[in-house]
Design an enzyme around this catalytic site. Sequence first.
Site, mmCIF file in Angstrom:
data_model
loop_
_atom_site.group_PDB
_atom_site.id
_atom_site.type_symbol
_atom_site.label_atom_id
_atom_site.label_comp_id
_atom_site.label_asym_id
_atom_site.label_seq_id
_atom_site.Cartn_x
_atom_site.Cartn_y
_atom_site.Cartn_z
ATOM 1 N N GLY A 1 0.651 -1.286 0.061
ATOM 2 C CA GLY A 1 0.218 0.002 -0.088
ATOM 3 C C GLY A 1 0.938 1.360 -0.109
ATOM 4 N NE ARG B 1 5.075 -2.156 3.834
ATOM 5 C CZ ARG B 1 4.015 -2.187 4.650
ATOM 6 N NH1 ARG B 1 3.103 -2.907 3.877
ATOM 7 N NH2 ARG B 1 3.706 -1.780 5.798
ATOM 8 N NE ARG C 1 -3.360 12.446 -8.845
ATOM 9 C CZ ARG C 1 -4.742 12.501 -8.872
ATOM 10 N NH1 ARG C 1 -5.210 12.080 -7.893
ATOM 11 N NH2 ARG C 1 -5.200 12.811 -9.707
ATOM 12 N NE ARG D 1 -3.480 -5.769 0.617
ATOM 13 C CZ ARG D 1 -2.826 -4.859 1.323
ATOM 14 N NH1 ARG D 1 -1.965 -3.882 1.093
ATOM 15 N NH2 ARG D 1 -3.381 -4.696 2.693
ATOM 16 C CB SER E 1 -0.513 -3.751 7.763
ATOM 17 O OG SER E 1 -1.023 -2.647 7.166
ATOM 18 C CG ASP F 1 -3.759 -3.137 13.663
ATOM 19 O OD1 ASP F 1 -5.009 -3.453 13.903
ATOM 20 O OD2 ASP F 1 -3.147 -2.906 12.517
ATOM 21 N NE ARG G 1 1.322 0.859 10.064
ATOM 22 C CZ ARG G 1 1.000 1.467 11.137
ATOM 23 N NH1 ARG G 1 1.084 1.010 12.175
ATOM 24 N NH2 ARG G 1 0.688 3.006 11.011
#
Length: 233
Positions: free
Chosen positions: A20, A24, A43, A87, A90, A204, A217
């Site tokens: 995401g 990362r 962007r 994908r 988290s 989490d 993360r």
Amino acid sequence: MTAHINAQPGDFAQTVIMPGDPLRARYIAETFLEDVREVTNVRNMLGYTGYFKGQRISVMGHGMGIPSMVLYAHELVNDFGVRRIIRVGSLGATQHHVQMRDVILAQAAGTDSPTNAKRSSGYQMATSADFELLHKAFSQARQQGIPVKVGNVFSGDLYYDPDENLIPALEKFGVLGIDMEVAGLYGLAHQQGIEALAILTVSDHCLTGEETTAQERQLSFNQMIELALHTAC
């Protein structure tokens, strides 16, 4: 080049690893890939292509939520010839036996988003991973000694969901955890006829309140990343 991806034809490999967070994506590219180059940055949604163990692989961020996930995935598939998306992201755990930093292979995903129903004439179709990719990831995890849990996840439209019944319902139905993208990816994959898999790390815990930091993360989920890269080869 599209409105959201400023790459050129051939810049992307047929396999794309998608976290995401675009930072990362940069971390994965700089840490794990060789002969890597940036191929898109519209962007600040960064994308890179390089080589892992001789296999040409791309990595690109997809943002937060199903609309962002499927926007980028749609353009990758339809405009850049991508045929496999993995994908990495988290997950919030919704079972007590799922622990912090566990690696989860998402075999299927439910959702409260209407996105997939729009793809299927209003019917609620099951959305699942590509079996060959899932099987390969599970086998690869055993070879690498990475403990994984395989099961269903749920992709919610709201990060701050006011529905107090959601988490108890997910726990009751044995759902391993909640994210915001997997069901959208799997729905698009079914419609477009591509391979898709989500490999997730528990960041989490919805039942205990435990959580990781943003920096953890971004930088510390290496088992998940390495498993995804080996699965892609």
